[in-house]
Motif scaffolding. Structure first.
Motif, PDB file in Angstrom:
ATOM      1  N   ILE A   1     -43.632 -37.084 -17.992  1.00 56.50           N
ATOM      2  CA  ILE A   1     -44.089 -35.816 -17.418  1.00 56.50           C
ATOM      3  C   ILE A   1     -44.940 -35.049 -18.425  1.00 56.50           C
ATOM      4  O   ILE A   1     -46.006 -34.544 -18.089  1.00 56.50           O
ATOM      5  CB  ILE A   1     -42.891 -34.961 -16.937  1.00 56.50           C
ATOM      6  N   ARG A   2     -44.509 -34.996 -19.664  1.00 56.24           N
ATOM      7  CA  ARG A   2     -45.337 -34.298 -20.662  1.00 56.24           C
ATOM      8  C   ARG A   2     -46.697 -34.982 -20.772  1.00 56.24           C
ATOM      9  O   ARG A   2     -47.733 -34.330 -20.813  1.00 56.24           O
ATOM     10  CB  ARG A   2     -44.651 -34.266 -22.031  1.00 56.24           C
ATOM     11  N   ASN A   3     -46.655 -36.280 -20.812  1.00 54.21           N
ATOM     12  CA  ASN A   3     -47.892 -37.047 -20.910  1.00 54.21           C
ATOM     13  C   ASN A   3     -48.821 -36.738 -19.728  1.00 54.21           C
ATOM     14  O   ASN A   3     -50.008 -36.435 -19.908  1.00 54.21           O
ATOM     15  CB  ASN A   3     -47.524 -38.539 -20.935  1.00 54.21           C
ATOM     16  N   ILE A   4     -48.268 -36.801 -18.536  1.00 52.57           N
ATOM     17  CA  ILE A   4     -49.065 -36.594 -17.326  1.00 52.57           C
ATOM     18  C   ILE A   4     -49.631 -35.180 -17.273  1.00 52.57           C
ATOM     19  O   ILE A   4     -50.809 -34.979 -16.954  1.00 52.57           O
ATOM     20  CB  ILE A   4     -48.204 -36.880 -16.078  1.00 52.57           C
ATOM     21  N   LEU A   5     -48.817 -34.203 -17.620  1.00 47.89           N
ATOM     22  CA  LEU A   5     -49.295 -32.823 -17.574  1.00 47.89           C
ATOM     23  C   LEU A   5     -50.425 -32.606 -18.567  1.00 47.89           C
ATOM     24  O   LEU A   5     -51.414 -31.943 -18.274  1.00 47.89           O
ATOM     25  CB  LEU A   5     -48.155 -31.848 -17.864  1.00 47.89           C
ATOM     26  N   LEU A   6     -50.270 -33.174 -19.760  1.00 44.09           N
ATOM     27  CA  LEU A   6     -51.315 -33.024 -20.776  1.00 44.09           C
ATOM     28  C   LEU A   6     -52.600 -33.708 -20.342  1.00 44.09           C
ATOM     29  O   LEU A   6     -53.687 -33.144 -20.443  1.00 44.09           O
ATOM     30  CB  LEU A   6     -50.846 -33.616 -22.107  1.00 44.09           C
ATOM     31  N   GLY A   7     -52.474 -34.919 -19.875  1.00 42.84           N
ATOM     32  CA  GLY A   7     -53.657 -35.684 -19.487  1.00 42.84           C
ATOM     33  C   GLY A   7     -54.373 -35.028 -18.322  1.00 42.84           C
ATOM     34  O   GLY A   7     -55.596 -34.882 -18.321  1.00 42.84           O
ATOM     35  N   TRP A   8     -53.592 -34.657 -17.337  1.00 41.55           N
ATOM     36  CA  TRP A   8     -54.180 -34.021 -16.151  1.00 41.55           C
ATOM     37  C   TRP A   8     -54.857 -32.717 -16.529  1.00 41.55           C
ATOM     38  O   TRP A   8     -55.996 -32.446 -16.138  1.00 41.55           O
ATOM     39  CB  TRP A   8     -53.090 -33.772 -15.111  1.00 41.55           C
ATOM     40  N   SER A   9     -54.161 -31.909 -17.309  1.00 40.74           N
ATOM     41  CA  SER A   9     -54.703 -30.626 -17.686  1.00 40.74           C
ATOM     42  C   SER A   9     -55.975 -30.778 -18.519  1.00 40.74           C
ATOM     43  O   SER A   9     -56.955 -30.067 -18.307  1.00 40.74           O
ATOM     44  CB  SER A   9     -53.646 -29.842 -18.458  1.00 40.74           C
ATOM     45  N   CYS A  10     -55.954 -31.712 -19.445  1.00 36.86           N
ATOM     46  CA  CYS A  10     -57.166 -31.928 -20.244  1.00 36.86           C
ATOM     47  C   CYS A  10     -58.326 -32.368 -19.367  1.00 36.86           C
ATOM     48  O   CYS A  10     -59.469 -31.975 -19.604  1.00 36.86           O
ATOM     49  CB  CYS A  10     -56.906 -32.974 -21.325  1.00 36.86           C
TER      50      CYS A  10
ATOM     51  N   PRO B   1     -54.275 -27.655 -23.834  1.00 39.14           N
ATOM     52  CA  PRO B   1     -53.934 -26.824 -22.676  1.00 39.14           C
ATOM     53  C   PRO B   1     -53.049 -25.637 -23.038  1.00 39.14           C
ATOM     54  O   PRO B   1     -53.048 -24.635 -22.325  1.00 39.14           O
ATOM     55  CB  PRO B   1     -53.157 -27.780 -21.758  1.00 39.14           C
ATOM     56  N   SER B   2     -52.300 -25.727 -24.121  1.00 41.22           N
ATOM     57  CA  SER B   2     -51.360 -24.648 -24.420  1.00 41.22           C
ATOM     58  C   SER B   2     -52.092 -23.331 -24.659  1.00 41.22           C
ATOM     59  O   SER B   2     -51.541 -22.261 -24.396  1.00 41.22           O
ATOM     60  CB  SER B   2     -50.486 -25.004 -25.620  1.00 41.22           C
ATOM     61  N   SER B   3     -53.331 -23.392 -25.134  1.00 45.23           N
ATOM     62  CA  SER B   3     -54.042 -22.132 -25.357  1.00 45.23           C
ATOM     63  C   SER B   3     -54.342 -21.457 -24.016  1.00 45.23           C
ATOM     64  O   SER B   3     -54.318 -20.230 -23.915  1.00 45.23           O
ATOM     65  CB  SER B   3     -55.322 -22.357 -26.161  1.00 45.23           C
TER      66      SER B   3
ATOM     67  N   ASP C   1     -55.080 -23.617 -12.377  1.00 47.40           N
ATOM     68  CA  ASP C   1     -55.625 -24.876 -11.873  1.00 47.40           C
ATOM     69  C   ASP C   1     -55.897 -25.827 -13.038  1.00 47.40           C
ATOM     70  O   ASP C   1     -55.649 -27.025 -12.951  1.00 47.40           O
ATOM     71  CB  ASP C   1     -56.909 -24.614 -11.082  1.00 47.40           C
ATOM     72  N   MET C   2     -56.379 -25.294 -14.133  1.00 45.84           N
ATOM     73  CA  MET C   2     -56.637 -26.137 -15.308  1.00 45.84           C
ATOM     74  C   MET C   2     -55.341 -26.662 -15.913  1.00 45.84           C
ATOM     75  O   MET C   2     -55.355 -27.636 -16.665  1.00 45.84           O
ATOM     76  CB  MET C   2     -57.399 -25.345 -16.377  1.00 45.84           C
ATOM     77  N   LEU C   3     -54.239 -25.991 -15.630  1.00 39.76           N
ATOM     78  CA  LEU C   3     -52.951 -26.477 -16.132  1.00 39.76           C
ATOM     79  C   LEU C   3     -52.282 -27.412 -15.125  1.00 39.76           C
ATOM     80  O   LEU C   3     -51.226 -27.980 -15.398  1.00 39.76           O
ATOM     81  CB  LEU C   3     -52.015 -25.292 -16.412  1.00 39.76           C
TER      82      LEU C   3
END
Length: 614
Positions: free
Chosen positions: A134-143, A553-555, A604-606
């Motif tokens: 999930i962390r991986n997917i959220l990061l990849g998707w968000s980026c 994405p955290s910013s 949306d970007m997140l």
RNA sequence: GGCGCCGUAGCUCAACUGGAUAGAGUACCUGACUACGAAUCAGGCGGUUGAAGGUUCGAAUCCUUCCGGUGUCACCA
């Protein structure tokens, strides 16, 4: 910060006229003035103190006076220590909002003509997705979303690790113990179903291994190979891999199955396809719940032989060299890395060889300028080596490679260990946060006006909003602690808090109706809450840009919170719909609309959806 | 052991990339719903930024050395 650059330019001009010093934009530091001082924006003038040999107060006074005289936006100044604080006119703020309201896609860059491929998720097909995915997917998707907002054409992809010994273990266990059960017949989600057989295999293997340990053969091996003072349990724990390869009957069968698969044995391939399809059907459900999609898929079964050609070319180019036993290596010692094998002596390729081949394949397929790999930080070194090799092979895309490395997730109780059963399952977690949202919502009773379908959808948005925000607000490279209790929090710095700001804005917009806001920019009594909001809105394009440059994405997550917080305070302190004048009302509605727009773009970007009501 | 990453309030995280008195949330106290939605707002408590040196007008941030955590050093993926 389009609107601040004009102020910056004035400052540069002031320095030039008053002191004859040429500054360029990057030398100039402009900050929001801290609450405890008087002013809106602050220039740091320490750098000038040194070169001019004058006191900060003198310099600040000279520059401040020049700016007030020559820039109509600046109406006041004061200097404290090395800080020049400036106060801006009310027109500056209203004009800023006016121009932002006219921009069609505020914060979003026009297409830059470049293509980037982002790889994320990349699961194995022998077990279901878990918290780490999930962390991986959220990061990849968000980026992906952030890069899109920065003008890139983005191709989202994943490598599906659909072959190898792991899936063979599941296949074998199903063959032996499955009695032709299927996900349909058992009502179990396909990926979980296959995962159960993987676990079953491990259990059977352990049974077999335990017997072995007390057998004469096992005892002889322990006596012969144990290290000084090593007890039996520790020894056999370390010996497990070797047991699987050299002694185990089940191990032999699994390896046999892998060989048959590699030889394209029809029955084996058919079984493999059937079971993998079950897994994909299961993954699709999870991806769908998370709201992610892919534009392209790479299956390891298609790519695992790629890269051999690259080995030949590498040898010809002198990048690789061959040992007498036939194995092929690259020596990276001159850049502080090791020697690394790229082809075994038996001519088969290793993991990194596949990656070389796959990268080349992707370039051939899409002509990409950049490639982002979303992979946990345990593979930092692997990617350092991979990128160095691709650079030495003179690949045209070599400069555009980026490893989006992220820290592993710990639980409050410690590390996630599949062997100890502490892995947090993705589907369970999603169900849990939605259940929590449902409970919280029932206490409030706000959404009962919605239809059944809308309610379900809203609760999903809220629950996932909480979960996703909780994970994505942490900087990728940091290891994070995942406390299940905190992940479903909906108050304070959480997804629902920010969604709530958006929902409040929608409520205002609904009530404001069609009243035109032509007089909004005649508003003159800008207050602190409004200024703070406008300042933050002005930052948005820079935040998006920075998030893209840093792959962070955290910013955006932290920015969204700060903006929502300012809005909540504004909403609490200032009357909007029944404001004191009609200009104030129009202006505040316009301001709220922009805040809502920015919040929804940021979310949306997140990869987080906004509910209209909650 | 070599190399990499991380140590900030009890806990979870920030700090505009070297700028003013290090900020939020949570937890624990205390206040605010007959004003646009209280998943909200306001106040209090909480810090030698792991430690020690150094660089300079100025350090959580840069350098050095320690300490702790974590990862990696396979003809595994």
């Amino acid at each position: 910060m389009l609107y601040l650059t004009t102020i910056k330019h004035s400052y540069i001009k002031a320095v030039q006229t008053a002191f004859g010093i040429e500054l360029n934009e990057n030398d100039v530091l402009i900050n929001e003035t801290r609450k405890e001082f008087d002013g809106d924006y602050t220039f740091v003038i320490f750098p000038l103190v040194k070169t001019l040999g004058k006191s900060p107060e003198d310099i600040g006074k000279t520059l401040g006076e020049w700016l007030v005289t020559n820039d109509e936006n600046i109406i006041g100044h004061n200097t404290i220590k090395g800080f020049l604080n400036l106060t801006l006119s009310f027109q500056f703020w209203t004009e800023t909002i006016k121009s932002i309201s006219k921009v069609s896609n505020y914060g979003i860059s026009a297409p830059n003509g470049k293509k980037v491929m982002v790889e994320f998720a990349s699961p194995n097909t022998n077990k279901p997705l878990h918290l780490g995915h999930i962390r991986n997917i959220l990061l990849g998707w968000s980026c992906s979303k952030i890069l899109q907002a920065n003008g890139y054409e983005v191709i989202k992809t994943q490598v599906i690790n659909d072959r190898g010994i792991a899936i063979c273990k599941s296949m074998l266990a199903w063959q032996k113990f499955g009695n032709d059960a299927t996900p349909t017949s058992t009502q179990i989600k396909g990926d979980h179903f296959v995962g159960e057989y993987y676990v079953r295999f491990e259990q059977e293997l352990m049974k077999e291994y335990n017997e072995f340990q007390s057998s004469a053969e096992g005892i002889a091996i322990y006596d012969g190979l144990k290290k000084e003072g090593q007890d039996q349990t520790t020894f056999f724990k370390e010996y497990k891999n070797k047991y699987f390869n050299d002694h185990s009957a089940l191990g032999a069968e699994a390896k046999q199955m892998l060989l048959k698969w590699e030889a394209k044995d029809a029955d084996t391939v058919a079984l493999w396809q059937k079971m993998n399809q079950w897994v994909y059907d299961g993954f699709d459900v999870t991806y769908d719940k998370l709201g992610v999609t892919f534009d392209s898929l790479y299956y390891e079964s298609d790519t695992y032989l790629l890269g051999k050609k690259a080995v030949d070319i590498g040898i010809k180019k002198g990048v690789f060299y061959q040992e007498p036993d036939g194995s092929v290596w690259v020596n990276l010692e001159d850049v502080g890395m090791d020697r690394k094998i790229v082809m075994r002596s038996d001519g088969t390729s290793v993991y990194i060889t596949q990656d070389i081949g796959t990268a080349q394949q992707r370039y051939a397929d899409y002509g990409i300028d950049k490639m982002v790999y979303t992979v946990a930080d345990e593979q930092d070194y692997h990617f350092k080596v991979l990128f160095e090799i691709l650079k030495r092979l003179d690949e045209p895309f070599a400069d555009g490679l980026y490893h989006l490395s992220y820290g592993m997730i710990d639980l409050p109780t410690g590390k996630m260990k599949s062997r100890e059963g502490t892995v947090v399952d993705a589907d369970d977690l999603i169900a849990e946060v939605i259940a929590e949202a449902t409970e919280m919502s029932a206490e409030r009773g706000e959404i009962v006006t919605l239809t059944e379908a809308e309610q379900i959808n809203t609760l999903r948005k809220i629950g996932l909003g909480a979960l996703k925000y909780f994970i994505i607000k942490v900087q990728p490279k940091k290891r994070m602690i995942f406390d299940p209790k905190e992940s479903v929090d909906m108050q304070g710095q959480t997804g629902p808090y920010i969604q709530n700001a958006y929902v409040r804005i929608q409520s205002i917009i609904r009530k404001a109706g069609s009243e035109a806001s032509s007089d909004a920019y005649l508003y003159v009594d800008i207050n602190e809450q409004e200024k703070t909001l406008i300042k933050h809105i002005m930052n948005f394009p820079d935040i998006v840009k920075e998030a893209g440059e840093q792959y962070d994405p955290s910013s955006i997550a932290n920015y969204s919170y700060a903006l929502a917080k300012d809005f909540h305070r504004f909403y609490h302190d200032v009357r909007i719909l029944n404001a004191e004048t009609s200009e104030a009302k129009s202006f505040r509605i316009q301001l709220s609309i922009i805040v809502g727009d920015v919040l929804s773009k940021a979310f949306d970007m997140l990869g987080i959806e906004m509910p209209e009501r909650m």
